[in-house]
Motif scaffolding. Structure first.
Motif, PDB file in Angstrom:
ATOM      1  N   ALA A  13       0.825  -1.202   0.000  1.00 54.30           N
ATOM      2  CA  ALA A  13       0.000   0.000   0.000  1.00 54.30           C
ATOM      3  C   ALA A  13       0.866   1.262   0.000  1.00 54.30           C
ATOM      4  N   LEU A  14       1.971   1.229   0.750  1.00 52.51           N
ATOM      5  CA  LEU A  14       2.859   2.385   0.796  1.00 52.51           C
ATOM      6  C   LEU A  14       3.498   2.658  -0.556  1.00 52.51           C
ATOM      7  N   ARG A  15       3.893   1.589  -1.284  1.00 47.75           N
ATOM      8  CA  ARG A  15       4.484   1.805  -2.602  1.00 47.75           C
ATOM      9  C   ARG A  15       3.504   2.503  -3.543  1.00 47.75           C
ATOM     10  N   ILE A  16       2.251   2.083  -3.499  1.00 46.56           N
ATOM     11  CA  ILE A  16       1.240   2.727  -4.341  1.00 46.56           C
ATOM     12  C   ILE A  16       0.976   4.149  -3.871  1.00 46.56           C
ATOM     13  N   ASP A  17       0.820   4.314  -2.561  1.00 44.75           N
ATOM     14  CA  ASP A  17       0.508   5.621  -1.992  1.00 44.75           C
ATOM     15  C   ASP A  17       1.632   6.622  -2.251  1.00 44.75           C
ATOM     16  N   ILE A  18       2.868   6.180  -2.087  1.00 39.93           N
ATOM     17  CA  ILE A  18       4.005   7.080  -2.289  1.00 39.93           C
ATOM     18  C   ILE A  18       4.135   7.474  -3.750  1.00 39.93           C
ATOM     19  N   SER A  19       3.965   6.525  -4.677  1.00 40.70           N
ATOM     20  CA  SER A  19       4.072   6.869  -6.092  1.00 40.70           C
ATOM     21  C   SER A  19       2.985   7.852  -6.501  1.00 40.70           C
ATOM     22  N   ALA A  20       1.758   7.662  -5.991  1.00 40.19           N
ATOM     23  CA  ALA A  20       0.685   8.614  -6.275  1.00 40.19           C
ATOM     24  C   ALA A  20       0.982   9.975  -5.653  1.00 40.19           C
ATOM     25  N   THR A  21       1.558   9.957  -4.455  1.00 41.21           N
ATOM     26  CA  THR A  21       1.892  11.212  -3.783  1.00 41.21           C
ATOM     27  C   THR A  21       2.961  11.992  -4.547  1.00 41.21           C
ATOM     28  N   LEU A  22       3.936  11.291  -5.116  1.00 43.15           N
ATOM     29  CA  LEU A  22       4.973  11.975  -5.890  1.00 43.15           C
ATOM     30  C   LEU A  22       4.374  12.666  -7.115  1.00 43.15           C
ATOM     31  N   LEU A  23       3.465  11.984  -7.800  1.00 49.92           N
ATOM     32  CA  LEU A  23       2.801  12.613  -8.953  1.00 49.92           C
ATOM     33  C   LEU A  23       1.957  13.804  -8.504  1.00 49.92           C
ATOM     34  N   PHE A  24       1.228  13.617  -7.402  1.00 55.62           N
ATOM     35  CA  PHE A  24       0.402  14.714  -6.908  1.00 55.62           C
ATOM     36  C   PHE A  24       1.257  15.897  -6.453  1.00 55.62           C
ATOM     37  N   THR A  25       2.421  15.608  -5.895  1.00 58.29           N
ATOM     38  CA  THR A  25       3.302  16.674  -5.430  1.00 58.29           C
ATOM     39  C   THR A  25       3.707  17.591  -6.573  1.00 58.29           C
ATOM     40  N   VAL A  26       3.996  17.010  -7.736  1.00 58.55           N
ATOM     41  CA  VAL A  26       4.339  17.835  -8.891  1.00 58.55           C
ATOM     42  C   VAL A  26       3.144  18.685  -9.305  1.00 58.55           C
ATOM     43  N   PHE A  27       1.964  18.072  -9.333  1.00 61.13           N
ATOM     44  CA  PHE A  27       0.751  18.833  -9.657  1.00 61.13           C
ATOM     45  C   PHE A  27       0.554  20.000  -8.691  1.00 61.13           C
ATOM     46  N   ALA A  28       0.607  19.690  -7.394  1.00 61.69           N
ATOM     47  CA  ALA A  28       0.360  20.721  -6.387  1.00 61.69           C
ATOM     48  C   ALA A  28       1.442  21.797  -6.404  1.00 61.69           C
ATOM     49  N   GLY A  29       2.704  21.378  -6.606  1.00 63.65           N
ATOM     50  CA  GLY A  29       3.800  22.342  -6.595  1.00 63.65           C
ATOM     51  C   GLY A  29       3.787  23.294  -7.770  1.00 63.65           C
ATOM     52  N   LEU A  30       3.173  22.877  -8.883  1.00 61.99           N
ATOM     53  CA  LEU A  30       3.111  23.724 -10.067  1.00 61.99           C
ATOM     54  C   LEU A  30       1.833  24.551 -10.136  1.00 61.99           C
ATOM     55  N   THR A  31       0.937  24.371  -9.188  1.00 64.13           N
ATOM     56  CA  THR A  31      -0.328  25.106  -9.237  1.00 64.13           C
ATOM     57  C   THR A  31      -0.587  25.902  -7.951  1.00 64.13           C
ATOM     58  N   GLY A  32      -0.731  25.206  -6.827  1.00 65.83           N
ATOM     59  CA  GLY A  32      -1.170  25.848  -5.588  1.00 65.83           C
ATOM     60  C   GLY A  32      -0.433  27.115  -5.184  1.00 65.83           C
ATOM     61  N   PRO A  33       0.921  27.097  -5.134  1.00 69.48           N
ATOM     62  CA  PRO A  33       1.615  28.293  -4.651  1.00 69.48           C
ATOM     63  C   PRO A  33       1.463  29.513  -5.548  1.00 69.48           C
ATOM     64  N   PHE A  34       1.003  29.317  -6.776  1.00 67.10           N
ATOM     65  CA  PHE A  34       1.005  30.408  -7.750  1.00 67.10           C
ATOM     66  C   PHE A  34      -0.389  30.921  -8.089  1.00 67.10           C
ATOM     67  N   LEU A  35      -1.436  30.355  -7.483  1.00 65.81           N
ATOM     68  CA  LEU A  35      -2.790  30.773  -7.826  1.00 65.81           C
ATOM     69  C   LEU A  35      -3.021  32.257  -7.542  1.00 65.81           C
ATOM     70  N   GLY A  36      -2.709  32.680  -6.311  1.00 75.39           N
ATOM     71  CA  GLY A  36      -2.920  34.081  -5.956  1.00 75.39           C
ATOM     72  C   GLY A  36      -2.059  35.015  -6.762  1.00 75.39           C
ATOM     73  N   LEU A  37      -0.815  34.623  -7.032  1.00 76.49           N
ATOM     74  CA  LEU A  37       0.097  35.456  -7.810  1.00 76.49           C
ATOM     75  C   LEU A  37      -0.424  35.650  -9.228  1.00 76.49           C
ATOM     76  N   ILE A  38      -0.893  34.578  -9.846  1.00 76.38           N
ATOM     77  CA  ILE A  38      -1.417  34.666 -11.209  1.00 76.38           C
ATOM     78  C   ILE A  38      -2.672  35.526 -11.242  1.00 76.38           C
TER      79      ILE A  38
END
Length: 400
Positions: A13-38
């Motif tokens: 379960a951790l292998r699946i969860d961690i791999s999904a988290t890594l993909l989500f981290t890229v998504f979140a890192g490229l969107t969330g911090p910049f919403l207000g700035l944009i």
């Protein structure tokens, strides 16, 4: 090797969860911090539009009880996978954005589908990870994401300075959707026991709060602290862009510092929730979170916000881990989704009112007045939790 101290089922379960988290981290890192700035810098959003975006996000949480009813009696995994898939997929439409309002609309659509995720996620976590190891397992997953976030945040800031944000959001959306699909491989056991209670509607939720005295006392503390957090939402982009003139590269640095703090915080909170009470963890988190508005109030340079990045990230990862753990402990296996939905609904009430009140305060008294009010509210919440801790009553932790 992932978590050799865990059983083979948990390691899978951790292998699946961690791999999904890594993909989500890229998504979140490229969107969330910049919403207000944009919104503010690129699309010229007004304080009203920023407040509406934040309030709409809270408003979507009001649907949590309905989402919990929808998934009641059904396997929770599809309700975790597909709403998250749609929530991330809405950013595929960013190239067609032509105004601040249309961008706000996409963020609201993301929040609408995202509101369905929390009850299902809690139910999946409760079934997949045993209580004795749950905190460490979730901490390990969050640490993996935090490690990737450190370098990603710096790169993302440079990327936004060189490439248009529209296509960055498209690429991020595809990765976020892939993260959701990855979770389909999780094996989720059936719940133990047969005493399955129906999910709460508004009346049942009110009865739960009325009859659980410790829960009700903590709701008061949670309201004060959470409202103090929400009223700051429209002030942050205004302070960053108009007052401090923060650049995209600096936002990337802040996000990178936050990722390092998240890495440390994931390990600490995971240890704390496995060995201490959730109430003690709540008190510590509230005290950390209460320092954030003071940092914003005294900020004279963009680099002062490095300190707020640390406190914000420690609070965010702490609430994510401890809140879920505490609600699961209080609710038991049959009512986890219901209790999470009650907490999210109450957060939605604060989320609707808080940013709108913050916008009104900004209009009447200026940006810094919001931070003074927020500091009073958040420290009051921390003080009330400290009082509850002295009587040693275990209770759930609520998200702001």
């Amino acid at each position: 090797m992932i978590g050799s101290r865990f059983s083979p089922e948990i390691r899978r379960a951790l292998r699946i969860d961690i791999s999904a988290t890594l993909l989500f981290t890229v998504f979140a890192g490229l969107t969330g911090p910049f919403l207000g700035l944009i919104l503010r810098r690129e699309l010229g959003a007004t304080p009203l539009q920023l407040a509406v975006m934040s309030s709409a996000g809270g408003g979507c949480l009001l649907l949590s009880l309905l989402w919990a009813k929808a998934c009641h009696g059904r396997p929770p995994l599809p309700y975790l996978v597909w709403p998250a898939f749609l929530a991330r997929g809405v950013f595929l439409l960013v190239p067609f954005v032509s105004s601040a309002w249309s961008f706000v609309g996409l963020v609201v659509a993301r929040d609408f589908f995202g509101a369905a995720v929390a009850p299902a996620h809690a139910a999946v976590v409760e079934r997949v990870y045993p209580r004795a190891q749950r905190g460490r397992a979730l901490g390990l997953v969050r640490m993996a994401g935090a490690v990737l976030s450190i370098g990603l945040a710096l790169a993302a800031g440079q990327l936004f300075d060189r490439i248009g944000y529209r296509w960055i959001f498209v690429a991020a959306a595809l990765l976020g959707m892939a993260a959701s699909l990855r979770l389909r491989r999780l094996s989720v056991p059936e719940p133990e026991g047969d005493g399955d209670e129906g999910p709460a509607g508004l009346r049942e939720a009110w009865l739960t709060v009325r009859e659980d005295h410790a829960f009700r006392r903590l709701l008061i503390a949670s309201f004060l602290f959470g409202f103090g957090c929400w009223i700051q939402a429209p002030a942050h982009p205004l302070l960053a862009v108009d007052v401090l003139q923060v650049s995209a590269s600096q936002v990337g640095v802040f996000a990178s510092v936050a990722a390092v703090s998240t890495l440390a915080g994931s390990a600490y909170w995971g240890w704390l929730v496995d060995r201490k009470s959730s109430l003690e963890a709540l008190r510590v988190m509230y005290l950390i979170g209460a320092t954030t508005p003071l940092i914003y109030y005294i900020a004279w340079s963009p680099w002062v916000l490095v300190a707020s990045a640390v406190t914000d990230s420690l609070l965010a990862i702490g609430l994510e881990l401890v809140w879920m753990m505490a609600v699961i402990d209080v609710a038991g296996p049959q009512r986890t989704a219901q209790y999470v939905a009650i907490g999210a609904t109450l957060a939605g009430v604060r989320g609707v009112a808080g940013p709108l009140v913050g916008g009104l305060v900004i209009h009447a008294f200026g940006i810094h007045a919001v931070y003074l009010i927020a500091a009073i509210l958040t420290f009051s919440g921390a003080w009330l939790v400290g009082r509850e801790l002295r009587v040693r009553v275990p209770a759930p932790v609520l998200t702001p």
